[in-house]
Design an enzyme around this catalytic site. Structure first.
Site, mmCIF file in Angstrom:
data_model
loop_
_atom_site.group_PDB
_atom_site.id
_atom_site.type_symbol
_atom_site.label_atom_id
_atom_site.label_comp_id
_atom_site.label_asym_id
_atom_site.label_seq_id
_atom_site.Cartn_x
_atom_site.Cartn_y
_atom_site.Cartn_z
ATOM 1 N N ASP A 1 0.827 -1.209 0.000
ATOM 2 C CA ASP A 1 0.000 0.000 0.000
ATOM 3 C C ASP A 1 0.863 1.262 0.000
ATOM 4 O O ASP A 1 2.079 1.205 0.280
ATOM 5 C CB ASP A 1 -0.910 -0.041 1.244
ATOM 6 N N ASP B 1 -10.707 1.689 -3.585
ATOM 7 C CA ASP B 1 -11.278 1.314 -2.290
ATOM 8 C C ASP B 1 -12.790 1.238 -2.347
ATOM 9 O O ASP B 1 -13.434 0.823 -1.379
ATOM 10 C CB ASP B 1 -10.878 2.345 -1.222
#
Ligand code: DGJ
Length: 729
Positions: free
Chosen positions: A462, A529
């Site tokens: 990430d 997301d």
């Protein structure tokens, strides 16, 4: 290798129905054509092309005809964005004049390397490779040799930009590129090609959520299935530039140019004697088959890479939306068991497992399993995952640091920030200077040791903030986005070399680092997301403009989307998540038996269909009604296809009428079947009669009829999808 004196005047690269023609002129070569294949050309024909590539001399202009060189600069009276910008430190001289000193043309490999030299003592090796799928890769190495007796000897050249530009014709009148934000990445935007510069830059230290992604110029109204399109992507994960530029005088015999490169910050690249700068690769693709044609070229090219994922893409369960930072072994074990029972093949433990990481405010940098929440380490969880025969994945955010972490306390000089202060925090975090050798080694050791200890199969890598004032404290505050990007690639490569079976996902606040640079070192991307299927239909169809489905994580989320609070049906969510590398974010512990059995049926469907979904051609129909979508994946050999007919909202019209189904083999007959394992979509009205026949697999039509007449599609309720399978008989 051939010397300039003996060279063929024109080089014609061909591949994937595309031609690229360069004239080896003096002082610099000229680009004569990039676009449709010109076929085998006789010497006489090539000569004619060269002769007709010279435009007239216009008023108030150069006394010789203007030609577009491979590196346009003011030296050839180019008033657009220069191919190279920079200056010699000692004298301030900013006008390098390059000339061709040699070239290598490998007809077999369809590649051309041009060797250019400039009076300021620089050498540029400019490489063009046109592959069998029509992807033209362009990159360059700028080198400052150690040469005695040349002007500028012992002097440094400050490089500001190296920009590669290719020509566009007059009929390329419109541009489509992308913007976006958190939870809505890759929103397309369309502009006319302006006079002046259409310039898109990322100064965020990553392509980011508003990445231009793939800049496409094309003919009027170019669409998924129609129009001529010229596309360009910068394969780089740091700062970057994309541009289309039209000067009143054009670009030689061409109308405008498309190109770009890395966006360099002041002082990032200084070439002293012996130094080199390697540019990122720019990928160009032309197609007369609309945006689907461009997408197909990129997909075939990516699939032909030796390191393209070869084994079936395992069905994933990711813990993030199920538990967030609440890491309790009991519920996590139950989640693992349920995942196994529905057919999951890889479980990924997301954020929250390392020292002090009880929220998004702490812990980054301290990559040790937190004994407070994991008193026996990750072993009990990993063993349970393995006991079901599943793979285990773990989340990291290696390039980041919280100021409260041990790492930041012990090594404040490892923070990527000006010496005078750490700068603004974003998501409560700062950036680690991974180009700092010790910081890099620390990360390598931490990740390597955890991967070894737990036999980690997969890393979700990430990167949850942009870079601002990215300055190397160890290097006097020098701008360091490029160094950071290169260090990232080195770190990924070192870990993959040490653990050859390890797969890595590129994630950045969702889909903020989706580029072909990072995908040289990773195995898939997290597209967004947002798991709301309405948003996802858009995000996935446009992410697919560059990436094939198997490189794009597509997970099913909760009924009430965590990012939008929109409530959608399970079947619509599952149908949406099917078209990628599928997975689950939904909390399976909160699912009832009915939901679990539908998810199990979907998992089976995914496993049955993934050979097609992950190898076929992406097809997106052009529909007038924006509330409806028809898209699918069709096998290259025409044997089968799976389509989704989806409705996002209501429309003014009562019905859609006949909707052509494109992309099937025209001369083959297909049996059409509905796939209802994940539930039937809710219908707004009685469906057309053919749907009942398709339910029984009793409907057959030929590809030509399907793509010309099509089928009267049922009017679905909003946020519903119908899956249709086509099998050649
Ligand atoms: C952002 C990612 O996109 C999410 O999927 C999740 O991994 C969080 N970070 C964790 O902090």
């Amino acid at each position: 290798m051939s010397d300039l004196a003996q060279s063929t005047p024109l080089i014609h690269l061909r591949g994937g129905a595309t031609s690229f023609v360069v004239e080896l002129g003096a002082p610099l070569p000229h680009v004569l054509h990039w676009g449709a294949d010109l076929g085998e050309l006789s010497t006489a024909e090539l000569d004619t092309i060269r002769a007709t590539a010279v435009p007239g001399i216009t008023h108030n202009s150069t006394d010789l005809p203007r030609l577009l060189t491979v590196l346009p600069t003011e030296a050839d009276a180019w008033s657009g964005t220069p191919g190279i910008e920079g200056h010699l430190r000692s004298t301030g001289m900013p006008y390098p004049r390059f000339h061709l000193t040699g070239h290598t043309h490998d007809a077999q490999a369809s590649s051309l390397t041009l060797r250019l030299h400039c009076d300021l003592g620089l050498e540029l090796s400019l490489r063009y490779r046109l592959d069998a799928h029509g992807i033209l890769a362009v990159d360059g190495r700028l080198h400052r040799p150690v040469l005695a007796g040349t002007p500028g000897e012992g002097d440094a050249f400050d490089l500001t930009a190296l920009t590669f530009l290719l020509p566009l014709p007059e009929r390329a009148t419109e541009i489509v590129d992308f913007t976006g934000k958190w939870s809505r990445e890759r929103s397309p935007q369309r502009h006319p090609v302006p006079f002046g510069t259409h310039l898109r830059e990322s100064r965020r230290g990553r392509p980011s959520l508003d990445s231009p992604y793939l800049l496409m110029a094309g003919t009027d109204g170019f669409a998924f299935r129609t129009g001529e399109v010229w596309g360009m992507h910068v394969a780089w994960s740091g700062n970057q530039r994309y541009l289309v530029e039209q000067l009143p005088e054009g670009a030689g015999a061409h109308r405008s140019v498309v190109g770009g490169g890395e966006l360099l910050l002041p002082g990032e690249v200084t070439l002293a004697d012996g130094d080199s700068y390697d540019s990122p690769t720019l990928y160009f693709a032309w197609s007369d088959g609309g945006m689907d044609g461009v997408a197909d070229r990129f997909h075939r090219f990516l699939r032909s890479r030796p390191h393209h994922p070869a084994k079936p893409r395992p069905l994933v369960l990711n813990t993030w939306e199920a538990v967030y930072f609440q890491h309790d072994l009991g519920p996590l074990l139950e989640l693992v068991d349920r995942a196994a029972s529905v057919g999951v093949e890889r479980v990924v433990l997301d954020d929250g497992w390392f020292l002090g990481r009880r929220s998004d405010r702490t812990g980054l940098g301290d990559w040790f399993v937190d004994p407070e929440v994991w008193p026996n380490g990750l072993t009990p969880l990993v063993e349970r995952v393995r006991s079901h025969g599943m793979e285990f994945g773990l989340w990291f955010e290696p390039e980041m640091i919280n100021l409260s972490s041990r790492l930041a306390q012990e090594h404040p000089d490892w923070i990527l920030a000006p010496p005078s202060g750490a700068g603004p925090s974003i998501r409560h975090q700062h950036v680690l200077d991974i180009a700092h050798e010790e910081a890099w080694k620390f990360l390598y050791e931490r990740i390597d040791s955890l991967v070894s200890q737990y036999g980690i199969d997969y890393i979700k890598w990430d990167h949850n903030r942009e870079l601002h004032e990215a300055s190397s404290r160890a290097d006097g505050g020098r701008a360091a986005v490029r160094a950071q990007t290169e260090a990232l690639y080195r770190l990924l490569d070192a870990l993959r070399a040490r653990h050859p079976a390890l797969e890595i996902e590129s994630c950045a606040s969702g889909g903020g680092r989706v580029d072909l640079g990072v995908l040289q070192h990773t195995d898939r991307v997290w597209a967004s997301d947002c798991n709301d299927p309405v948003e996802r239909q858009h995000i996935q169809r446009w992410t697919g403009q560059l990436l094939p489905p198997e490189l794009m994580g597509t997970h099913v989320g909760a009924a009430e989307a965590h990012t939008t609070q929109r409530v959608t049906s399970l079947s619509f969510r599952l149908a949406t998540a099917l078209f990628g590398h599928a997975g689950i974010e939904q909390d399976l512990n909160a699912c009832d038996d009915g939901e679990l059995s539908t998810i199990r049926a979907w998992a089976d469907l995914y496993k049955e269909l993934r050979p097609l979904l992950h190898s076929g051609r992406v097809v997106r129909a052009d529909l007038a009604d924006e509330q409806t979508l028809l898209h699918g994946i069709a096998a290259h050999d025409g044997t089968s296809a799976l389509f989704t007919w989806a409705r996002l909202g209501t429309s003014a019209a009562v019905t859609s009428g006949r909707i052509p189904v494109p992309g099937l083999a025209p001369d083959r007959r297909y049996r059409i079947r509905t796939r209802t394992e994940i539930g039937r979509p809710a219908l707004h009205e009685d469906p057309p009669g053919w749907l009942a026949s398709a339910d029984e697999g009793a409907l057959t039509l030929c590809g030509h009829t399907l793509s010309t007449l099509g089928l009267p599609m049922p009017t679905l309720q909003p946020q519903q999808a119908l899956l249709l399978q086509f099998d050649a008989i």
